[in-house]
Design a protein around this motif. Structure first.
Motif, mmCIF file in Angstrom:
data_model
loop_
_atom_site.group_PDB
_atom_site.id
_atom_site.type_symbol
_atom_site.label_atom_id
_atom_site.label_comp_id
_atom_site.label_asym_id
_atom_site.label_seq_id
_atom_site.Cartn_x
_atom_site.Cartn_y
_atom_site.Cartn_z
ATOM 1 N N ALA A 28 1.018 -0.995 0.083
ATOM 2 C CA ALA A 28 0.171 -0.319 -0.049
ATOM 3 C C ALA A 28 1.050 1.288 -0.350
ATOM 4 O O ALA A 28 1.577 1.315 0.793
ATOM 5 C CB ALA A 28 -0.608 -0.001 1.028
ATOM 6 N N PRO A 29 0.245 2.636 -0.853
ATOM 7 C CA PRO A 29 1.609 3.164 -0.780
ATOM 8 C C PRO A 29 1.194 4.082 0.507
ATOM 9 O O PRO A 29 0.251 3.714 1.596
ATOM 10 C CB PRO A 29 0.431 4.512 -1.812
ATOM 11 C CG PRO A 29 -0.230 3.551 -2.635
ATOM 12 C CD PRO A 29 -0.499 2.311 -1.962
ATOM 13 N N GLU A 71 1.459 6.993 1.251
ATOM 14 C CA GLU A 71 -0.131 7.995 1.959
ATOM 15 C C GLU A 71 -1.179 7.401 2.025
ATOM 16 O O GLU A 71 -2.252 8.148 2.108
ATOM 17 C CB GLU A 71 -0.362 8.910 0.583
ATOM 18 C CG GLU A 71 -0.785 8.551 -0.989
ATOM 19 C CD GLU A 71 0.877 7.952 -1.404
ATOM 20 O OE1 GLU A 71 0.311 7.688 -3.302
ATOM 21 O OE2 GLU A 71 1.312 7.707 -0.789
ATOM 22 N N ARG A 72 -1.333 6.688 2.092
ATOM 23 C CA ARG A 72 -3.042 5.943 2.416
ATOM 24 C C ARG A 72 -2.773 4.888 3.811
ATOM 25 O O ARG A 72 -3.619 3.820 3.501
ATOM 26 C CB ARG A 72 -3.046 4.911 0.727
ATOM 27 C CG ARG A 72 -4.011 6.249 -0.130
ATOM 28 C CD ARG A 72 -4.747 4.935 -1.502
ATOM 29 N NE ARG A 72 -3.792 4.488 -2.375
ATOM 30 C CZ ARG A 72 -4.080 4.130 -3.001
ATOM 31 N NH1 ARG A 72 -4.764 3.241 -2.622
ATOM 32 N NH2 ARG A 72 -3.594 3.351 -4.013
ATOM 33 N N PHE A 73 -2.394 5.409 4.346
ATOM 34 C CA PHE A 73 -1.382 4.285 5.252
ATOM 35 C C PHE A 73 -3.326 4.757 6.494
ATOM 36 O O PHE A 73 -3.867 5.472 6.443
ATOM 37 C CB PHE A 73 -0.594 5.363 6.262
ATOM 38 C CG PHE A 73 -0.121 4.487 7.369
ATOM 39 C CD1 PHE A 73 0.403 2.650 7.493
ATOM 40 C CD2 PHE A 73 -0.330 4.755 8.444
ATOM 41 C CE1 PHE A 73 1.046 2.287 8.754
ATOM 42 C CE2 PHE A 73 -0.125 3.764 9.885
ATOM 43 C CZ PHE A 73 0.852 2.775 10.173
ATOM 44 N N ASP A 74 -3.640 3.276 6.474
ATOM 45 C CA ASP A 74 -4.513 2.928 7.662
ATOM 46 C C ASP A 74 -4.733 2.083 8.529
ATOM 47 O O ASP A 74 -3.951 0.928 8.365
ATOM 48 C CB ASP A 74 -6.090 1.830 6.145
ATOM 49 C CG ASP A 74 -6.749 1.719 7.245
ATOM 50 O OD1 ASP A 74 -7.065 1.980 8.039
ATOM 51 O OD2 ASP A 74 -7.774 1.057 6.372
ATOM 52 N N ARG A 90 -6.094 -0.657 9.798
ATOM 53 C CA ARG A 90 -5.600 -2.066 8.855
ATOM 54 C C ARG A 90 -4.000 -2.507 8.943
ATOM 55 O O ARG A 90 -3.256 -2.942 8.465
ATOM 56 C CB ARG A 90 -5.694 -1.893 7.760
ATOM 57 C CG ARG A 90 -6.826 -2.440 6.770
ATOM 58 C CD ARG A 90 -7.650 -3.478 7.070
ATOM 59 N NE ARG A 90 -8.718 -3.586 6.941
ATOM 60 C CZ ARG A 90 -9.902 -4.746 7.437
ATOM 61 N NH1 ARG A 90 -9.248 -4.834 8.275
ATOM 62 N NH2 ARG A 90 -11.065 -4.630 7.655
#
Length: 154
Positions: free
Chosen positions: A6-7, A9-12, A15
Motif C-alpha cells: 500500500a502506498p 499516503e494511504r496508510f490505514d 489495517r
C-alpha cells in the motif's frame, strides 16, 4: 495486497497490525480489569503479579517484571500492596539476601480460587463468537507472530 504494497499516503491505521493488536489488548485488559477491580479490589498490576505467582508458584520481582513487561516501580508497588493485604509472602533468597522470592499466601490462593473461574468465564464470553477451531487457530497465529518477533528482535 500485502500491507507493504500500500502506498504510504494511504496508510490505514485500522489495517496496521501493531495498532490493532495493541488497541485490542488494551481494551480487553481494561474490560477484564473492571471484573477484578470491582469484585476483588485489585489493580491490573496486582492481578498480573498474582496470576504469575499462581502460574509459577514462586518468582522474584525481576522475573515478574520480565514476564509482564511492567516497569520496576509498578511491580514494586503491586508487590507491596499484595503483601500488605496478606495475599503474598516475600522472603529473602538464601543465596542472595538482596533478592526476594515471592509466593502466594493461603489468602492469595483462596482469592485466586474465586477469581480464576471468574476470569475464565469472562474469557469464554469474550471468545463466544469464535468456533473451537478458530480459538485454537488464534493461538497458533499468535505463537507464529511471537516467534517471528523474537527473530526480528535478535
Amino acid at each position: 495486497m500485502m500491507p507493504h504494497d500500500a502506498p504510504a499516503e494511504r496508510f490505514d491505521l485500522e489495517r496496521f497490525l501493531p495498532y490493532r493488536l495493541d488497541s485490542l489488548a488494551d481494551r480487553i485488559s481494561q474490560a477484564l480489569a473492571r471484573l477484578y477491580e470491582t469484585r476483588h479490589d485489585l489493580s491490573v498490576a496486582q492481578w498480573r503479579v498474582l496470576a504469575w505467582l499462581h502460574h509459577r508458584e514462586q518468582l522474584t520481582a525481576k522475573q515478574i517484571r520480565e514476564a509482564t513487561r511492567m516497569d520496576k516501580a509498578r511491580v514494586s508497588r503491586a508487590v507491596q500492596a499484595l503483601e500488605d493485604r496478606g495475599l503474598i509472602h516475600r522472603r529473602a533468597a538464601r543465596e542472595d539476601q538482596r533478592r526476594h522470592e515471592l509466593r502466594l499466601s493461603e489468602a492469595g490462593h483462596a482469592l485466586l480460587a474465586a477469581l480464576v473461574p471468574e476470569a475464565r468465564a469472562w474469557e469464554a464470553e469474550l471468545v463466544a463468537p469464535l468456533s473451537i477451531a478458530e480459538y485454537r487457530q488464534l493461538f497458533e497465529l499468535m505463537d507464529r507472530l511471537e516467534g517471528q518477533l523474537a527473530r526480528l528482535e535478535s
